[in-house]
Scaffold this motif. Structure first.
Motif, PDB file in Angstrom:
ATOM      1  N   VAL A 148      32.296  -7.846  14.608  1.00 10.52           N
ATOM      2  CA  VAL A 148      31.282  -6.868  14.803  1.00 10.52           C
ATOM      3  C   VAL A 148      30.045  -7.452  15.725  1.00 10.52           C
ATOM      4  N   HIS A 149      30.061  -8.868  15.544  1.00 14.66           N
ATOM      5  CA  HIS A 149      28.952  -9.486  16.347  1.00 14.66           C
ATOM      6  C   HIS A 149      29.317  -9.455  17.820  1.00 14.66           C
ATOM      7  N   GLY A 150      30.467  -9.770  18.199  1.00 14.28           N
ATOM      8  CA  GLY A 150      31.273  -9.764  19.467  1.00 14.28           C
ATOM      9  C   GLY A 150      30.953 -11.233  19.986  1.00 14.28           C
ATOM     10  N   HIS A 151      30.921 -12.328  19.209  1.00 15.11           N
ATOM     11  CA  HIS A 151      30.941 -13.583  19.517  1.00 15.11           C
ATOM     12  C   HIS A 151      31.295 -14.548  18.353  1.00 15.11           C
ATOM     13  N   VAL A 152      31.594 -15.577  18.862  1.00 21.64           N
ATOM     14  CA  VAL A 152      32.330 -16.565  18.018  1.00 21.64           C
ATOM     15  C   VAL A 152      31.281 -17.243  17.091  1.00 21.64           C
ATOM     16  N   HIS A 153      31.512 -17.788  15.994  1.00 21.91           N
ATOM     17  CA  HIS A 153      30.553 -18.438  14.961  1.00 21.91           C
ATOM     18  C   HIS A 153      30.931 -19.687  14.732  1.00 21.91           C
ATOM     19  N   GLY A 154      30.090 -20.501  14.578  1.00 20.60           N
ATOM     20  CA  GLY A 154      30.132 -22.114  14.434  1.00 20.60           C
ATOM     21  C   GLY A 154      31.611 -22.653  14.375  1.00 20.60           C
ATOM     22  N   HIS A 159      25.372 -20.282  15.314  1.00 24.39           N
ATOM     23  CA  HIS A 159      25.131 -20.393  14.143  1.00 24.39           C
ATOM     24  C   HIS A 159      23.766 -19.427  13.411  1.00 24.39           C
ATOM     25  N   HIS A 160      24.275 -18.723  12.786  1.00 26.16           N
ATOM     26  CA  HIS A 160      22.835 -18.029  12.094  1.00 26.16           C
ATOM     27  C   HIS A 160      23.430 -17.258  10.902  1.00 26.16           C
TER      28      HIS A 160
HETATM   29 ZN    ZN Z   1      26.820 -13.600  15.075  1.00 26.23          ZN
END
Ligand code: ZN
Length: 160
Positions: A148-154, A159-160
């Motif tokens: 959904v965000h279109g980017h990788v998380h930590g 980091h959010h």
């Molecule tokens: Zn995100």
């Protein structure tokens, strides 16, 4: 696991131009991690990576059409020196960012003749043949949230 749409892929890479000069490399830093199939990388690179698995190493040469686009002469513009601040030293090769529609655009100074400054709004790698040496370090499924965000998380991503 094979690289396909919505996989999170980590790669080590070295990018060289057609005279074998290194333009960019992940050597000495963390691998590049991205979500496959949503336009995070240039099209030629995503095509070459599709179907590869962890541990695969390969080289690929990518044309401007599949890379950062062909060089568009209409993006060259001549500006008067007065468009720049007085304390700004304007030199050929200088780069700065400008708002270009929805995204930030890199502008490169390509000519300085007296009060006439020529700027180029093409991507710095537009019109270039690009050779990548790639090693696939890791492939995993993206989480629904990452998709959904279109980017990788930590740990290496947001980091959010
Ligand atoms: Zn995100």
């Amino acid at each position: 696991m094979q690289i396909a749409k919505h996989k999170v892929v980590s790669i080590d890479y070295t990018l060289t131009d057609d005279s074998n000069k290194i333009i960019d490399t992940s050597k000495g830093s963390e691998p590049l991690t991205y979500i496959h199939g949503i336009g995070n990388l240039i099209p030629g690179l995503e095509k070459a990576l599709a179907g590869k698995s962890e541990g695969d190493a390969f080289e690929v040469t990518i044309s401007p059409q599949e890379g950062y686009g062909v060089h568009d002469e209409s993006l060259l513009e001549v500006l008067p020196r007065s468009k720049f601040t007085a304390e700004q030293e304007v030199q050929v090769g200088m780069q700065f960012y400008a708002e270009g529609g929805s995204e930030m655009q890199v502008i490169t100074v390509v000519g300085v003749e007296g009060d006439r400054i020529t700027i180029d709004g093409n991507h710095p790698l537009a019109g270039r043949m690009l050779s990548f040496a790639i090693k696939v370090v890791d492939v995993r499924d993206a989480t629904p949230e990452e998709v959904v965000h279109g980017h990788v998380h930590g740990p290496d991503g947001h980091h959010h």
